[in-house]
Design an enzyme around this catalytic site. Structure first.
Site, PDB file in Angstrom:
ATOM      1  N   LYS A  93       0.562  -1.251   0.126  1.00 56.38           N
ATOM      2  CA  LYS A  93      -0.098  -0.116  -0.051  1.00 56.38           C
ATOM      3  C   LYS A  93       0.928   1.218  -0.132  1.00 56.38           C
ATOM      4  CE  LYS A  93      -1.998   2.938   2.759  1.00 56.38           C
ATOM      5  NZ  LYS A  93      -1.984   4.104   1.820  1.00 56.38           N
ATOM      6  N   GLU A 135       9.222   1.262  10.846  1.00 53.70           N
ATOM      7  CA  GLU A 135      10.425   2.195  10.898  1.00 53.70           C
ATOM      8  C   GLU A 135       9.872   3.541  10.811  1.00 53.70           C
ATOM      9  OE1 GLU A 135      12.568   5.050   9.750  1.00 53.70           O
ATOM     10  OE2 GLU A 135      12.421   4.321   7.489  1.00 53.70           O
ATOM     11  N   CYS A 151      13.221  10.669   7.501  1.00 56.60           N
ATOM     12  CA  CYS A 151      13.124  10.179   8.875  1.00 56.60           C
ATOM     13  C   CYS A 151      14.552  10.424   9.829  1.00 56.60           C
ATOM     14  CB  CYS A 151      12.634   8.914   8.823  1.00 56.60           C
ATOM     15  SG  CYS A 151      13.585   7.817   8.067  1.00 56.60           S
ATOM     16  N   GLU A 192       8.841  15.503  15.977  1.00 51.40           N
ATOM     17  CA  GLU A 192       9.509  15.510  14.621  1.00 51.40           C
ATOM     18  C   GLU A 192       8.631  16.339  13.816  1.00 51.40           C
ATOM     19  OE1 GLU A 192       8.536  11.887  12.298  1.00 51.40           O
ATOM     20  OE2 GLU A 192      10.641  11.826  11.522  1.00 51.40           O
TER      21      GLU A 192
HETATM   22  P1  NDP Z   1       1.450   7.997   8.326  1.00 53.75           P
HETATM   23  O1  NDP Z   1       2.400   7.351   9.370  1.00 53.75           O
HETATM   24  O2  NDP Z   1       0.077   8.193   8.760  1.00 53.75           O
HETATM   25  O3  NDP Z   1       1.666   7.387   6.864  1.00 53.75           O
HETATM   26  C1  NDP Z   1       2.359   6.514   6.404  1.00 53.75           C
HETATM   27  C2  NDP Z   1       1.693   5.362   5.760  1.00 53.75           C
HETATM   28  O4  NDP Z   1       0.667   4.919   6.543  1.00 53.75           O
HETATM   29  C3  NDP Z   1       0.735   5.826   4.624  1.00 53.75           C
HETATM   30  O5  NDP Z   1       0.880   5.077   3.296  1.00 53.75           O
HETATM   31  C4  NDP Z   1      -0.533   5.796   5.401  1.00 53.75           C
HETATM   32  O6  NDP Z   1      -1.669   5.893   4.308  1.00 53.75           O
HETATM   33  C5  NDP Z   1      -0.500   4.647   6.199  1.00 53.75           C
HETATM   34  N1  NDP Z   1      -1.568   4.678   7.398  1.00 53.75           N
HETATM   35  C6  NDP Z   1      -1.886   5.729   7.852  1.00 53.75           C
HETATM   36  N2  NDP Z   1      -2.984   5.201   8.575  1.00 53.75           N
HETATM   37  C7  NDP Z   1      -2.803   4.065   8.902  1.00 53.75           C
HETATM   38  C8  NDP Z   1      -3.576   2.819   9.366  1.00 53.75           C
HETATM   39  N3  NDP Z   1      -4.166   3.278  10.354  1.00 53.75           N
HETATM   40  N4  NDP Z   1      -3.232   1.623   9.178  1.00 53.75           N
HETATM   41  C9  NDP Z   1      -2.250   1.318   8.356  1.00 53.75           C
HETATM   42  N5  NDP Z   1      -1.595   2.213   7.419  1.00 53.75           N
HETATM   43  C10 NDP Z   1      -1.977   3.553   7.690  1.00 53.75           C
HETATM   44  O7  NDP Z   1       2.137   9.518   8.141  1.00 53.75           O
HETATM   45  P2  NDP Z   1       1.612  10.863   7.818  1.00 53.75           P
HETATM   46  O8  NDP Z   1       1.333  11.032   6.402  1.00 53.75           O
HETATM   47  O9  NDP Z   1       0.260  11.127   8.411  1.00 53.75           O
HETATM   48  O10 NDP Z   1       2.394  11.807   8.246  1.00 53.75           O
HETATM   49  C11 NDP Z   1       2.545  12.339   9.511  1.00 53.75           C
HETATM   50  C12 NDP Z   1       3.968  12.430  10.125  1.00 53.75           C
HETATM   51  O11 NDP Z   1       4.786  11.080  10.187  1.00 53.75           O
HETATM   52  C13 NDP Z   1       4.987  13.165   9.415  1.00 53.75           C
HETATM   53  O12 NDP Z   1       4.598  14.607   9.754  1.00 53.75           O
HETATM   54  C14 NDP Z   1       6.388  12.693   9.746  1.00 53.75           C
HETATM   55  O13 NDP Z   1       6.680  13.332  10.985  1.00 53.75           O
HETATM   56  C15 NDP Z   1       5.995  11.443   9.968  1.00 53.75           C
HETATM   57  N6  NDP Z   1       6.242  10.362   8.736  1.00 53.75           N
HETATM   58  C16 NDP Z   1       7.492   9.706   9.157  1.00 53.75           C
HETATM   59  C17 NDP Z   1       7.937   8.840   7.926  1.00 53.75           C
HETATM   60  C18 NDP Z   1       9.175   8.440   8.236  1.00 53.75           C
HETATM   61  O14 NDP Z   1      10.014   8.052   7.027  1.00 53.75           O
HETATM   62  N7  NDP Z   1       9.438   7.671   9.309  1.00 53.75           N
HETATM   63  C19 NDP Z   1       7.405   8.920   6.737  1.00 53.75           C
HETATM   64  C20 NDP Z   1       6.301   9.801   6.637  1.00 53.75           C
HETATM   65  C21 NDP Z   1       5.429  10.559   7.670  1.00 53.75           C
HETATM   66  P3  NDP Z   1      -2.241   7.164   3.898  1.00 53.75           P
HETATM   67  O15 NDP Z   1      -1.126   8.037   3.331  1.00 53.75           O
HETATM   68  O16 NDP Z   1      -3.217   6.888   2.731  1.00 53.75           O
HETATM   69  O17 NDP Z   1      -3.035   7.713   5.009  1.00 53.75           O
END
Ligand code: NDP
Length: 493
Positions: free
Chosen positions: A189, A264, A298, A395
């Site tokens: 996904k 991660e 990250c 973050e």
């Molecule tokens: P999320 O952690 O919500 O999103 C990452 C992935 O998880 C996306 O594919 C998202 O889908 C999916 N996801 C969201 N909710 C669920 C769930 N309940 N069950 C399974 N999968 C889910 O990050 P955000 O996009 O909301 O970003 C928020 C913050 O997260 C950022 O500001 C940053 O601080 C952190 N982040 C960290 C990352 C890293 O590399 N460690 C990468 C991205 C974000 P969908 O996008 O469709 O909601």
């Protein structure tokens, strides 16, 4: 970017529908969502939206492919060849893939072409080599009798891979390549903000000889498609990259069938500048350490600790470099950093900029939006923030760094470790003892010394503390995509 270039670039998009069992298909209920160009805020295309029933279909296809299909039983050499070919195909299609990544994520096209696409290809090439080297051990035992005992490393089964939007194709490769090298089948996904490169990868995977059902892609939203995948009773493992908050939700969803999990998660990495560092190198490295990919990384070095003797010189130099960064549309070849990946994220980062000021920190540069369309934020340096302030503890995931003075090594190690995260850290010093001593004392999964943000498919990457569970990349990752089976055979004397 003019509408003409945008329209031209959109021609690189061939696939916008779900990829299940080797076919591009509509969602069962016909739902679609908009994919947005963050440089303009305009819709690039509509993408099919997977919901629970579509995830069920994808998991069923992956299960069939795992149980009876040709992937797990294919010789490791043939699996290796298909993965190598997929790496080659990514390189052969680098221009189209980079165009897709720039449209969907916003990052500079030139950077996607020279960095993201080759990095993703490199993962497939590296993991291709491991497909033929996943081995168990022969183990002598002392139980009474005569035994031949050994372990086998076997694929776990159907794995759900959930990917974020900051490095869409790269992080997809971090997960898909080892999962497939180990013989698993995949339901992937991508993030709703950046689904397009995963769909392009699916077509190339088929062309590379990865059989139908082995790699399935279900674009959709986290709370629906993501939640369905993580709760699915027929998914054996989930590997997730994203926020710590969503990581916690995934842990809860995974408890039904006690899925294996790799998480991660977020980071708030300390980057420490000792007074004997090569300042020119440290300033340039620290600039890239935080501003690369508009800070949407990250491992970004978002907490800067600078020795008091060099603080003014260092921060002055960093400010000059930050002000020289060209922020702009990814299709402008002079752009160094692009926009934030979505309106929602732009609003989140803007909120942190206001909070920083409200809590008494000083933005010595940046702190503002760039332009009046798209989601661009100026590279920002804060000073004078309290150690427990929001911008030091949370973050931000944007081009925002907080610089703090320190006096001695014990103090800076305590400050660096004063965080719930533990993903990465940086040290700049010409004293080899300082480097090794401090590297050992930092509670972080990766430590860079006199460099920052160096990644390689051969190097394991992952977090201490609330930055996650498990490791990606290196041969280490294969431990997280395999089960160990112990076999004990009683042998007649
Ligand atoms: P999320 O952690 O919500 O999103 C990452 C992935 O998880 C996306 O594919 C998202 O889908 C999916 N996801 C969201 N909710 C669920 C769930 N309940 N069950 C399974 N999968 C889910 O990050 P955000 O996009 O909301 O970003 C928020 C913050 O997260 C950022 O500001 C940053 O601080 C952190 N982040 C960290 C990352 C890293 O590399 N460690 C990468 C991205 C974000 P969908 O996008 O469709 O909601």
């Amino acid at each position: 970017m003019s509408i003409d270039i945008s329209t031209q670039a959109a021609k690189s998009i061939k696939h916008t529908r779900l990829f299940i069992d080797g076919q591009f298909v509509d969602a069962l209920d016909g739902a679609e969502f908009d994919s947005i160009n963050p440089s303009t805020g305009e819709v690039i295309t509509k993408v099919s939206e997977a919901k629970e029933a579509d995830v069920d279909r994808a998991v069923a296809a992956a299960r069939r492919a795992f149980d009876s299909g040709p992937w797990r039983t294919m010789t490791p050499a043939k699996r290796a060849a298909a993965l190598w070919r997929l790496g080659d195909l990514l390189l052969e299609n680098a221009k189209e893939l980079a165009t897709i990544e720039t449209l969907d994520q916003g990052k500079p096209y030139w950077l996607a072409e020279v960095s993201d696409i080759p990095s993703a290809a490199g993962l497939f090439h590296y993991m291709s080599g491991w497909a033929t080297k996943i081995e168990g051990n022969t183990i002598p035992i002392s139980a009474p009798g005569n035994y031949h005992s050994y372990t086998r490393r076997e694929a776990i089964g159907v794995v759900g891979l959930i990917v974020p939007w900051n490095f869409p194709l790269v992080i997809t490769a971090w997960k898909v390549a080892p999962a497939l090298a180990a013989g698993n089948t995949v339901v992937l996904k991508p993030a709703e903000q950046t689904p397009l490169s995963a769909l392009a990868l699916a077509e190339l995977a088929l062309e590379a000889g990865i059989p139908p059902g082995v790699l399935n892609v279900v674009p959709g939203f986290g709370p629906t498609a993501g939640a369905a995948l993580t709760a699915h009773p027929d998914v054996d493992k989930v590997s997730f990259t994203g926020s710590t908050a969503t990581g916690r939700r995934i842990m809860q969803a995974a408890q039904g069938n006690l899925k294996k999990l790799t998480l991660e998660l977020g980071g708030k990495s300390a980057n420490i500048i000792f007074p004997d560092a090569n300042l020119e190198k440290a300033i340039a490295g620290s600039k890239d350490g935080i501003f690369f990919n508009a800070g949407q990384a990250c491992a970004a070095g978002s907490r800067l600790y600078v020795h008091e003797d060099i603080f003014d010189e260092f921060v002055g130099g960093l400010k000059t470099m930050a002000e020289g960064i060209k922020v702009g549309d990814g299709f402008d070849p002079t752009s160094e950093i692009g926009p934030l990946a979505s309106l929602e994220h732009f609003e989140r980062v803007s909120g942190y900029l206001s909070t920083g000021v409200a809590e008494g920190a000083k933005a010595i540069t940046g702190g503002v939006r760039v332009g009046d369309r798209g989601y661009f934020v100026a590279p920002t340096i804060f000073t004078d923030a309290a150690p427990d302030s929001t911008i030091i503890q949370e973050e931000i995931f944007g081009p925002v760094v907080v610089a703090t003075k320190f006096r001695d090594t014990d103090e800076v190690v305590a400050l660096a470790n004063d965080t719930r995260f533990g993903l990465a850290a940086g040290i700049w010093s010409n004293d080899v003892s300082t480097v090794h001593n401090v590297a050992a004392r930092l509670r972080a999964g990766t430590v860079w010394a006199n460099c920052y943000g160096v990644f390689d498919p051969a190097l394991p990457f992952g977090g201490y503390k609330e930055s996650g569970w498990g490791r990606e990349m290196g041969h280490e990752v294969l431990n997280y995509f395999t089960e160990v089976k112990t076999v004990i055979v009683s042998v007649d004397e």
